[in-house]
Design a protein around this motif. Sequence first.
Motif, PDB file in Angstrom:
ATOM      1  N   ALA A   1     -16.047  -6.991 -24.813  1.00 43.04           N
ATOM      2  CA  ALA A   1     -14.742  -7.049 -24.947  1.00 43.04           C
ATOM      3  C   ALA A   1     -13.923  -6.916 -23.707  1.00 43.04           C
ATOM      4  CB  ALA A   1     -14.405  -5.777 -25.779  1.00 43.04           C
ATOM      5  N   ILE A   2     -14.457  -6.081 -22.455  1.00 40.09           N
ATOM      6  CA  ILE A   2     -13.832  -6.201 -21.216  1.00 40.09           C
ATOM      7  C   ILE A   2     -13.905  -7.588 -20.777  1.00 40.09           C
ATOM      8  CG2 ILE A   2     -14.115  -5.225 -18.965  1.00 40.09           C
ATOM      9  CD1 ILE A   2     -14.677  -2.651 -20.339  1.00 40.09           C
ATOM     10  N   ALA A   3     -15.011  -8.369 -20.760  1.00 39.26           N
ATOM     11  CA  ALA A   3     -15.347  -9.463 -20.228  1.00 39.26           C
ATOM     12  C   ALA A   3     -14.241 -10.680 -20.790  1.00 39.26           C
ATOM     13  CB  ALA A   3     -16.645 -10.200 -20.549  1.00 39.26           C
ATOM     14  N   VAL A   4     -13.815 -10.408 -21.933  1.00 39.14           N
ATOM     15  CA  VAL A   4     -12.856 -11.222 -22.528  1.00 39.14           C
ATOM     16  C   VAL A   4     -11.535 -10.966 -22.161  1.00 39.14           C
ATOM     17  CG1 VAL A   4     -12.028 -11.755 -24.909  1.00 39.14           C
ATOM     18  CG2 VAL A   4     -14.302 -11.946 -24.673  1.00 39.14           C
ATOM     19  N   LEU A   5     -10.917  -9.541 -22.407  1.00 43.41           N
ATOM     20  CA  LEU A   5      -9.732  -9.287 -21.879  1.00 43.41           C
ATOM     21  C   LEU A   5      -9.432  -9.006 -20.612  1.00 43.41           C
ATOM     22  CD1 LEU A   5      -9.648  -5.965 -24.420  1.00 43.41           C
ATOM     23  CD2 LEU A   5      -8.627  -8.281 -24.682  1.00 43.41           C
ATOM     24  N   MET A   6     -10.561  -9.031 -19.570  1.00 45.78           N
ATOM     25  CA  MET A   6     -10.010  -8.705 -18.213  1.00 45.78           C
ATOM     26  C   MET A   6      -9.387 -10.181 -17.539  1.00 45.78           C
ATOM     27  SD  MET A   6     -12.254  -6.953 -15.674  1.00 45.78           S
ATOM     28  CE  MET A   6     -12.309  -6.972 -13.910  1.00 45.78           C
ATOM     29  N   PRO A   7     -10.119 -11.059 -17.781  1.00 44.16           N
ATOM     30  CA  PRO A   7      -9.443 -12.183 -17.130  1.00 44.16           C
ATOM     31  C   PRO A   7      -8.219 -12.610 -18.095  1.00 44.16           C
ATOM     32  CG  PRO A   7     -11.570 -12.925 -18.424  1.00 44.16           C
ATOM     33  CD  PRO A   7     -11.405 -11.488 -18.372  1.00 44.16           C
ATOM     34  N   LEU A   8      -8.150 -12.466 -19.202  1.00 44.99           N
ATOM     35  CA  LEU A   8      -7.036 -12.880 -19.721  1.00 44.99           C
ATOM     36  C   LEU A   8      -5.448 -12.068 -19.386  1.00 44.99           C
ATOM     37  CD1 LEU A   8      -5.918 -14.633 -21.985  1.00 44.99           C
ATOM     38  CD2 LEU A   8      -6.217 -12.537 -23.704  1.00 44.99           C
ATOM     39  N   ALA A   9      -5.885 -10.505 -19.113  1.00 39.43           N
ATOM     40  CA  ALA A   9      -4.980  -9.739 -18.621  1.00 39.43           C
ATOM     41  C   ALA A   9      -4.800 -10.165 -17.038  1.00 39.43           C
ATOM     42  CB  ALA A   9      -5.385  -8.188 -18.685  1.00 39.43           C
ATOM     43  N   GLY A  10      -5.615 -10.591 -16.419  1.00 44.77           N
ATOM     44  CA  GLY A  10      -5.348 -10.986 -14.950  1.00 44.77           C
ATOM     45  C   GLY A  10      -4.387 -12.030 -14.878  1.00 44.77           C
ATOM     46  N   TYR A  11      -4.580 -13.111 -15.885  1.00 53.01           N
ATOM     47  CA  TYR A  11      -3.748 -14.370 -15.796  1.00 53.01           C
ATOM     48  C   TYR A  11      -2.311 -13.881 -15.902  1.00 53.01           C
ATOM     49  CZ  TYR A  11      -8.111 -17.178 -16.087  1.00 53.01           C
ATOM     50  OH  TYR A  11      -9.312 -17.608 -15.913  1.00 53.01           O
ATOM     51  N   ALA A  12      -2.195 -13.006 -16.982  1.00 55.84           N
ATOM     52  CA  ALA A  12      -0.949 -12.575 -17.340  1.00 55.84           C
ATOM     53  C   ALA A  12      -0.276 -11.769 -16.078  1.00 55.84           C
ATOM     54  CB  ALA A  12      -1.010 -11.684 -18.767  1.00 55.84           C
ATOM     55  N   LEU A  13      -0.844 -10.958 -15.560  1.00 55.21           N
ATOM     56  CA  LEU A  13      -0.319 -10.257 -14.294  1.00 55.21           C
ATOM     57  C   LEU A  13      -0.251 -11.019 -13.231  1.00 55.21           C
ATOM     58  CD1 LEU A  13      -2.848  -7.155 -14.286  1.00 55.21           C
ATOM     59  CD2 LEU A  13      -0.420  -6.999 -14.914  1.00 55.21           C
ATOM     60  N   GLY A  14      -0.793 -11.964 -12.942  1.00 56.17           N
ATOM     61  CA  GLY A  14      -0.555 -13.029 -11.883  1.00 56.17           C
ATOM     62  C   GLY A  14       0.717 -13.624 -11.977  1.00 56.17           C
ATOM     63  N   TYR A  15       0.894 -14.223 -13.473  1.00 57.91           N
ATOM     64  CA  TYR A  15       2.208 -14.944 -13.718  1.00 57.91           C
ATOM     65  C   TYR A  15       3.360 -13.961 -13.603  1.00 57.91           C
ATOM     66  CZ  TYR A  15       4.808 -18.499 -16.064  1.00 57.91           C
ATOM     67  OH  TYR A  15       5.775 -19.483 -16.317  1.00 57.91           O
ATOM     68  N   GLY A  16       3.130 -12.678 -14.114  1.00 59.41           N
ATOM     69  CA  GLY A  16       4.318 -11.682 -14.124  1.00 59.41           C
ATOM     70  C   GLY A  16       4.623 -11.527 -12.404  1.00 59.41           C
ATOM     71  N   LEU A  17       3.437 -11.289 -11.800  1.00 61.23           N
ATOM     72  CA  LEU A  17       3.807 -11.430 -10.369  1.00 61.23           C
ATOM     73  C   LEU A  17       4.477 -12.332  -9.764  1.00 61.23           C
ATOM     74  CD1 LEU A  17       3.086  -9.185  -7.968  1.00 61.23           C
ATOM     75  CD2 LEU A  17       1.216 -10.481  -7.834  1.00 61.23           C
ATOM     76  N   ALA A  18       4.153 -13.511  -9.934  1.00 59.32           N
ATOM     77  CA  ALA A  18       4.864 -14.695  -9.369  1.00 59.32           C
ATOM     78  C   ALA A  18       6.354 -14.690  -9.845  1.00 59.32           C
ATOM     79  CB  ALA A  18       4.014 -16.110  -9.743  1.00 59.32           C
ATOM     80  N   THR A  19       6.439 -14.179 -11.064  1.00 53.87           N
ATOM     81  CA  THR A  19       7.816 -14.371 -11.696  1.00 53.87           C
ATOM     82  C   THR A  19       8.687 -13.103 -11.065  1.00 53.87           C
ATOM     83  OG1 THR A  19       6.923 -14.775 -13.832  1.00 53.87           O
ATOM     84  CG2 THR A  19       9.343 -14.007 -13.948  1.00 53.87           C
ATOM     85  N   LEU A  20       8.132 -12.128 -10.657  1.00 53.01           N
ATOM     86  CA  LEU A  20       8.825 -11.011 -10.139  1.00 53.01           C
ATOM     87  C   LEU A  20       9.387 -11.571  -8.624  1.00 53.01           C
ATOM     88  CD1 LEU A  20       9.544  -8.174 -10.088  1.00 53.01           C
ATOM     89  CD2 LEU A  20       7.550  -7.442  -8.913  1.00 53.01           C
ATOM     90  N   PHE A  21       8.486 -12.447  -7.985  1.00 55.58           N
ATOM     91  CA  PHE A  21       8.762 -13.201  -6.727  1.00 55.58           C
ATOM     92  C   PHE A  21       9.895 -14.201  -6.716  1.00 55.58           C
ATOM     93  CE2 PHE A  21       5.688 -10.337  -5.132  1.00 55.58           C
ATOM     94  CZ  PHE A  21       5.847  -9.977  -3.780  1.00 55.58           C
ATOM     95  N   LYS A  22      10.169 -14.678  -8.050  1.00 57.91           N
ATOM     96  CA  LYS A  22      11.143 -15.748  -8.312  1.00 57.91           C
ATOM     97  C   LYS A  22      10.577 -17.150  -7.786  1.00 57.91           C
ATOM     98  CE  LYS A  22      15.281 -12.807  -8.255  1.00 57.91           C
ATOM     99  NZ  LYS A  22      16.438 -12.457  -7.789  1.00 57.91           N
ATOM    100  N   MET A  23       9.224 -17.289  -8.073  1.00 60.44           N
ATOM    101  CA  MET A  23       8.545 -18.393  -7.637  1.00 60.44           C
ATOM    102  C   MET A  23       8.921 -19.610  -8.543  1.00 60.44           C
ATOM    103  SD  MET A  23       5.015 -17.060  -5.970  1.00 60.44           S
ATOM    104  CE  MET A  23       5.038 -18.509  -4.755  1.00 60.44           C
TER     105      MET A  23
END
Length: 358
Positions: free
Chosen positions: A222-244
Amino acid sequence: GGGPDGGAAAGGGEAFADRSLSQGLSVLVGLALCVTMLGLGCAVELGQLGQQLRRPVGLLLALLGQFVAMPLLAFLLALIFALDEVAAVAVLLCGCCPGGNLSNLMSVLVDGDMNLSIIMTASSTLLALFLMPLCLWIYSRHWINTAVVQLLPLGAVSLTLGSTLLPIGLGVLIRYRHPRAADLLVKISLWSLLVTLVILFILTGTMLGPDLMAHIPASVYAIAVLMPLAGYALGYGLATLFKMPPHCRRTVSLETGCQNVQLCTAILKLTFPPELIGGMYMFPLLYALFQSAEAGLFVLLYKMYGRDGHKQDALGEEDDTDISYRKLKEEEVADTSYGTVTTEEHNSIQMEPTQTAL
């Protein structure tokens, strides 16, 4: 084991104790890591590196994504799923790893910013030399009284990370001296990534035998499935926060979720006793499987639904460029046409532009 999944997670250690298979696997993992790091170095251009250092947005995003967001995510998932110490260390190792080459390939497929992708991967790899052992030390405190954490070889982790600097530096030198050879090595490293993962799956499955499913708890899958998925979402949110812009958001998303599984595999294989880590050696391979599948799904969705918007944005940029270019050309024509002679009729001569009439 000290947790509910302790016995199952450590299962399969006897299979890894086979010296011939274990040594062969260690050699394969080491070679794969060297080829991957060489390819990463060949993708780095010194001119681009200098530009990024003058405006270190990529460096900052790599720092926040790979050594703040992902280690914290791995720690929280290990707590939520109540992993034992062996499984927790495997998950933490993967979460604290720098970015992997898979993100560079996927960034191309989603029309991302390749310069940003390469700089983030390279800078996170260099930062890992200091920050990965630090993150492991911080987040393993919860399991400090267990044997596997007491044996956590932070010095060996640093040594393994340090050994990756040589092929990276060699790759940068090849790019500087022989760009065509560097392009070829980048392609070879990407293909070797796929081939190595397949071979590792086959060899590890053979060593563990048909009881592989029993050796790895369902919570780890379950972690192997959720961890990359959550990582992609966190990265997109981080870039949005930087207004990229959108193409940079896609790039940062992939860079954050894609981990260097070859490095994680190498650390697990080369620094831990096989009878101790057991079946959890499979976790980075499972992570690689699901991060590739999920990234491939994102690429497919982008090709189906997001490409038209990208084309419109690109067209708008081209229109602006064309307008500026036409304006520039008109100004050049106006400048060069001053004082030229044109003929409108057979016997008439006119100067352009018209000056004072005599």
